[in-house]
Design a protein around this motif. Structure first.
Motif, PDB file in Angstrom:
ATOM      1  N   LEU A   1       0.828  -1.210   0.000  1.00 44.79           N
ATOM      2  CA  LEU A   1       0.000   0.000   0.000  1.00 44.79           C
ATOM      3  C   LEU A   1       0.860   1.257   0.000  1.00 44.79           C
ATOM      4  CD1 LEU A   1      -2.799  -0.991   2.558  1.00 44.79           C
ATOM      5  CD2 LEU A   1      -3.043  -0.698   0.088  1.00 44.79           C
ATOM      6  N   LEU A   2       1.905   1.249   0.834  1.00 46.47           N
ATOM      7  CA  LEU A   2       2.763   2.436   0.933  1.00 46.47           C
ATOM      8  C   LEU A   2       3.533   2.667  -0.361  1.00 46.47           C
ATOM      9  CD1 LEU A   2       3.492   4.638   2.985  1.00 46.47           C
ATOM     10  CD2 LEU A   2       5.496   3.284   3.604  1.00 46.47           C
ATOM     11  N   VAL A   3       3.999   1.592  -0.987  1.00 44.74           N
ATOM     12  CA  VAL A   3       4.711   1.703  -2.267  1.00 44.74           C
ATOM     13  C   VAL A   3       3.800   2.287  -3.333  1.00 44.74           C
ATOM     14  CG1 VAL A   3       5.744   0.388  -4.156  1.00 44.74           C
ATOM     15  CG2 VAL A   3       6.404  -0.108  -1.801  1.00 44.74           C
ATOM     16  N   LYS A   4       2.556   1.793  -3.390  1.00 41.72           N
ATOM     17  CA  LYS A   4       1.595   2.307  -4.378  1.00 41.72           C
ATOM     18  C   LYS A   4       1.284   3.780  -4.126  1.00 41.72           C
ATOM     19  CE  LYS A   4      -1.547   2.050  -7.677  1.00 41.72           C
ATOM     20  NZ  LYS A   4      -2.183   3.368  -7.575  1.00 41.72           N
ATOM     21  N   TYR A   5       1.087   4.136  -2.869  1.00 40.44           N
ATOM     22  CA  TYR A   5       0.811   5.531  -2.518  1.00 40.44           C
ATOM     23  C   TYR A   5       1.969   6.438  -2.944  1.00 40.44           C
ATOM     24  CZ  TYR A   5       1.364   9.618   0.463  1.00 40.44           C
ATOM     25  OH  TYR A   5       1.632  10.888   0.921  1.00 40.44           O
ATOM     26  N   ARG A   6       3.192   6.030  -2.619  1.00 35.90           N
ATOM     27  CA  ARG A   6       4.353   6.865  -2.961  1.00 35.90           C
ATOM     28  C   ARG A   6       4.526   6.967  -4.469  1.00 35.90           C
ATOM     29  NH1 ARG A   6       8.564   4.757   1.784  1.00 35.90           N
ATOM     30  NH2 ARG A   6       7.775   6.172   3.418  1.00 35.90           N
ATOM     31  N   SER A   7       4.205   5.902  -5.179  1.00 38.73           N
ATOM     32  CA  SER A   7       4.276   5.945  -6.633  1.00 38.73           C
ATOM     33  C   SER A   7       3.292   6.981  -7.175  1.00 38.73           C
ATOM     34  CB  SER A   7       3.960   4.566  -7.207  1.00 38.73           C
ATOM     35  OG  SER A   7       3.935   4.602  -8.610  1.00 38.73           O
ATOM     36  N   ASP A   8       2.086   7.000  -6.632  1.00 33.72           N
ATOM     37  CA  ASP A   8       1.083   7.983  -7.053  1.00 33.72           C
ATOM     38  C   ASP A   8       1.501   9.397  -6.660  1.00 33.72           C
ATOM     39  OD1 ASP A   8      -0.447   5.921  -8.015  1.00 33.72           O
ATOM     40  OD2 ASP A   8      -1.779   5.826  -6.259  1.00 33.72           O
TER      41      ASP A   8
ATOM     42  N   ARG B   1      -8.394   8.045   3.262  1.00 32.92           N
ATOM     43  CA  ARG B   1      -9.843   7.839   3.275  1.00 32.92           C
ATOM     44  C   ARG B   1     -10.174   6.373   2.956  1.00 32.92           C
ATOM     45  NH1 ARG B   1     -12.994   7.517  -0.849  1.00 32.92           N
ATOM     46  NH2 ARG B   1     -11.498   8.518  -2.267  1.00 32.92           N
ATOM     47  N   VAL B   2      -9.435   5.794   2.022  1.00 27.77           N
ATOM     48  CA  VAL B   2      -9.666   4.403   1.627  1.00 27.77           C
ATOM     49  C   VAL B   2      -9.038   3.424   2.617  1.00 27.77           C
ATOM     50  CG1 VAL B   2      -9.255   2.684  -0.188  1.00 27.77           C
ATOM     51  CG2 VAL B   2      -9.827   5.037  -0.810  1.00 27.77           C
ATOM     52  N   HIS B   3      -7.936   3.848   3.266  1.00 27.03           N
ATOM     53  CA  HIS B   3      -7.193   2.936   4.151  1.00 27.03           C
ATOM     54  C   HIS B   3      -7.015   3.502   5.560  1.00 27.03           C
ATOM     55  CE1 HIS B   3      -6.248   0.651   0.542  1.00 27.03           C
ATOM     56  NE2 HIS B   3      -5.757   1.746  -0.014  1.00 27.03           N
ATOM     57  N   PRO B   4      -8.105   3.851   6.247  1.00 28.17           N
ATOM     58  CA  PRO B   4      -7.971   4.433   7.590  1.00 28.17           C
ATOM     59  C   PRO B   4      -7.497   3.433   8.644  1.00 28.17           C
ATOM     60  CG  PRO B   4     -10.266   3.986   7.112  1.00 28.17           C
ATOM     61  CD  PRO B   4      -9.515   3.726   5.840  1.00 28.17           C
ATOM     62  N   ASN B   5      -7.609   2.131   8.318  1.00 33.19           N
ATOM     63  CA  ASN B   5      -7.240   1.095   9.285  1.00 33.19           C
ATOM     64  C   ASN B   5      -5.815   0.570   9.093  1.00 33.19           C
ATOM     65  OD1 ASN B   5      -9.873   0.993  10.498  1.00 33.19           O
ATOM     66  ND2 ASN B   5     -10.580  -0.080   8.665  1.00 33.19           N
ATOM     67  N   GLN B   6      -5.078   1.198   8.182  1.00 32.68           N
ATOM     68  CA  GLN B   6      -3.726   0.711   7.893  1.00 32.68           C
ATOM     69  C   GLN B   6      -2.667   1.652   8.464  1.00 32.68           C
ATOM     70  OE1 GLN B   6      -5.882  -2.109   6.220  1.00 32.68           O
ATOM     71  NE2 GLN B   6      -3.664  -2.255   6.512  1.00 32.68           N
ATOM     72  N   VAL B   7      -1.643   1.062   9.074  1.00 30.95           N
ATOM     73  CA  VAL B   7      -0.534   1.848   9.618  1.00 30.95           C
ATOM     74  C   VAL B   7       0.185   2.596   8.501  1.00 30.95           C
ATOM     75  CG1 VAL B   7       1.722   1.664  10.750  1.00 30.95           C
ATOM     76  CG2 VAL B   7      -0.228   0.391  11.645  1.00 30.95           C
ATOM     77  N   ALA B   8       0.123   2.068   7.277  1.00 30.69           N
ATOM     78  CA  ALA B   8       0.735   2.750   6.131  1.00 30.69           C
ATOM     79  C   ALA B   8       0.192   4.170   5.986  1.00 30.69           C
ATOM     80  CB  ALA B   8       0.492   1.964   4.846  1.00 30.69           C
ATOM     81  N   SER B   9      -1.072   4.372   6.346  1.00 29.72           N
ATOM     82  CA  SER B   9      -1.670   5.711   6.262  1.00 29.72           C
ATOM     83  C   SER B   9      -1.028   6.659   7.267  1.00 29.72           C
ATOM     84  CB  SER B   9      -3.175   5.633   6.512  1.00 29.72           C
ATOM     85  OG  SER B   9      -3.833   5.011   5.432  1.00 29.72           O
ATOM     86  N   ALA B  10      -0.738   6.156   8.471  1.00 28.58           N
ATOM     87  CA  ALA B  10      -0.072   6.982   9.483  1.00 28.58           C
ATOM     88  C   ALA B  10       1.346   7.342   9.033  1.00 28.58           C
ATOM     89  CB  ALA B  10      -0.033   6.257  10.818  1.00 28.58           C
ATOM     90  N   ILE B  11       2.032   6.370   8.427  1.00 36.91           N
ATOM     91  CA  ILE B  11       3.385   6.634   7.922  1.00 36.91           C
ATOM     92  C   ILE B  11       3.333   7.698   6.830  1.00 36.91           C
ATOM     93  CG2 ILE B  11       5.382   5.647   6.725  1.00 36.91           C
ATOM     94  CD1 ILE B  11       4.692   2.972   8.060  1.00 36.91           C
ATOM     95  N   ALA B  12       2.321   7.607   5.959  1.00 39.63           N
ATOM     96  CA  ALA B  12       2.175   8.571   4.868  1.00 39.63           C
ATOM     97  C   ALA B  12       1.923   9.980   5.407  1.00 39.63           C
ATOM     98  CB  ALA B  12       1.033   8.144   3.947  1.00 39.63           C
TER      99      ALA B  12
ATOM    100  N   GLN C   1      -4.448   5.308  15.222  1.00 40.46           N
ATOM    101  CA  GLN C   1      -4.045   6.478  16.008  1.00 40.46           C
ATOM    102  C   GLN C   1      -3.194   6.074  17.206  1.00 40.46           C
ATOM    103  OE1 GLN C   1      -7.600   8.620  17.085  1.00 40.46           O
ATOM    104  NE2 GLN C   1      -7.832   9.553  15.060  1.00 40.46           N
ATOM    105  N   GLN C   2      -3.443   4.872  17.729  1.00 39.90           N
ATOM    106  CA  GLN C   2      -2.690   4.387  18.884  1.00 39.90           C
ATOM    107  C   GLN C   2      -1.435   3.607  18.503  1.00 39.90           C
ATOM    108  OE1 GLN C   2      -3.132   5.014  22.202  1.00 39.90           O
ATOM    109  NE2 GLN C   2      -4.562   6.533  21.370  1.00 39.90           N
ATOM    110  N   SER C   3      -1.183   3.472  17.208  1.00 41.35           N
ATOM    111  CA  SER C   3       0.052   2.818  16.764  1.00 41.35           C
ATOM    112  C   SER C   3       1.237   3.733  17.034  1.00 41.35           C
ATOM    113  CB  SER C   3      -0.025   2.498  15.265  1.00 41.35           C
ATOM    114  OG  SER C   3       0.043   3.707  14.504  1.00 41.35           O
ATOM    115  N   ASN C   4       2.424   3.191  16.921  1.00 39.78           N
ATOM    116  CA  ASN C   4       3.628   3.997  17.147  1.00 39.78           C
ATOM    117  C   ASN C   4       3.656   5.221  16.234  1.00 39.78           C
ATOM    118  OD1 ASN C   4       6.533   4.345  18.118  1.00 39.78           O
ATOM    119  ND2 ASN C   4       6.843   4.139  15.920  1.00 39.78           N
ATOM    120  N   TYR C   5       3.312   5.029  14.961  1.00 44.51           N
ATOM    121  CA  TYR C   5       3.363   6.134  14.012  1.00 44.51           C
ATOM    122  C   TYR C   5       2.223   7.117  14.260  1.00 44.51           C
ATOM    123  CZ  TYR C   5       6.695   2.918  12.094  1.00 44.51           C
ATOM    124  OH  TYR C   5       7.764   2.072  11.974  1.00 44.51           O
TER     125      TYR C   5
END
Length: 357
Positions: free
Chosen positions: A115-122, A164-175, A201-205
């Motif tokens: 997910l993070l790779v795809k986001y960064r590519s976009d 918005r599409v990935h609110p449950n993924q830590v990748a979103s917090a990293i982004a 929100q409670q993850s490390n990131y």
């Protein structure tokens, strides 16, 4: 010698076995040219660095890595100095490639990483081309500013769609951290943070983003200055509480920061005039190199206490105080509350003259 090995081994076993809510990242690798070299995994959570490793057999290896949550992990190897950064999660992950192009290793199976790779590519596939210089500096500057503003709007849109599409993924917090904390924008970070699920929100990131957001309130005038503990050149630890009852200027700086070095003569003048009247300065160096830090202290003849956080603006103290660029300083009163911040030039002397009769 055997004792030392057992102690060190036990330490890392404890570090990894005590991680709360552990999950396993099942990693299989096939890296041409690695041969019998080692792969080292390292990541940081809660200001603690975790490490583990696995030895390859003809470039192939298998590792079950216990992790408390999806983590941004740095892979390195014993063959060369190259690294590869990726997100590990509790999935079966395959890593492949060549050791000579270690930084291009392919990773599959890690959902968060994909997910993070795809986001960064976009994010980096932005339309438009940076304006070419025409020789008219004023017009060129305006054109660059307009271009940058348009690019930022597109980046904001790409990130907004992603979280918005990935609110449950830590990748979103990293982004969010990458776009609005590394390049600080508290209002955008705050809006984006609310989109994340409570779990993320409670993850490390997520917590790192929240620390950045909260720093504004925690460093407003009248707020109680957050305490901290850092070491001087001799390894002795000092905290802000050690200076209670004095006016203290906490000065965030680094040897490589030209504006910081230019401010030092102003700080020296203020220090010499008020050091015997209840005022002191505590320098917080952001240098990763102790040699560079201490050389700069000697060159600029800085007479006050100097502490060091080698993690620069990502360090714990810088995070608490919301420092993402240098120079930065905070004037603390005898009661431990923040009076003002980011005094420049003669402003330090003027403020001290107002406060200290």
């Amino acid at each position: 010698m055997k004792y030392k090995f057992l102690i060190a081994f036990s330490f890392w076993v404890v570090i990894f076995s005590d991680l709360y809510g552990q999950h396993a990242a099942h990693i299989n690798g096939d890296i041409a040219g690695l041969n019998e070299g080692k792969i080292i995994f390292s990541y940081e959570l809660g200001d603690v660095l975790y490490k583990d490793s696995v030895q390859a057999d003809k470039g192939m290896f298998s590792k079950e890595l216990r992790i408390p949550e999806p983590v941004l992990c740095t892979l390195s190897n014993t063959v060369n100095q190259q690294i590869r950064i990726l997100v590990l999660d509790k999935n079966r992950i395959t890593i492949s490639g060549q050791v000579t192009k270690f930084y291009e290793l392919k990773c599959s199976g890690a959902l968060e990483n994909d997910l993070l790779v795809k986001y960064r590519s976009d994010l980096y596939a932005l339309p438009g081309t940076r304006p070419k210089a025409t020789g008219n500096e004023e017009n060129d500057q305006k054109a660059r500013s307009v271009f940058a503003a348009k690019q930022q709007l597109v980046k904001d849109s790409v990130l907004a769609d992603f979280i918005r599409v990935h609110p449950n993924q830590v990748a979103s917090a990293i982004a969010i951290y990458d776009l609005y904390v590394t390049y600080p924008d508290r209002s955008k970070a705050s809006r984006s943070f609310t989109v994340l699920s409570a779990h993320v929100q409670q993850s490390n990131y997520g917590k790192m983003i929240k620390t950045f957001i909260d720093a504004k309130v925690k460093t407003d005038s009248g707020a109680v200055a957050a305490d901290f503990s850092l070491a001087d050149k001799n390894g002795k630890f000092f905290s802000l509480a050690d200076f209670k009852g004095k006016y203290v200027l906490i000065d965030f700086w680094a040897s490589w920061c030209v504006p910081c070095r230019k401010e030092n003569p102003n700080l020296i003048k203020a220090y010499e005039l008020y050091k015997d009247k209840g005022f002191t300065i505590v320098g917080l160096s952001m240098d990763s190199s102790s040699e560079n830090w201490l050389t700069a202290v000697d060159q600029d003849k800085l007479p006050w206490l100097q502490l060091n956080d080698p993690k620069s603006t990502t360090g714990k103290v810088a995070n608490i105080y919301g420092v993402k660029s240098l120079p930065a300083n905070f004037l603390i009163g005898p009661d431990g509350k923040i009076i003002t911040k980011n005094l420049r030039g003669a402003a330090v002397l003027e403020k001290l003259k107002e406060l200290i009769q």
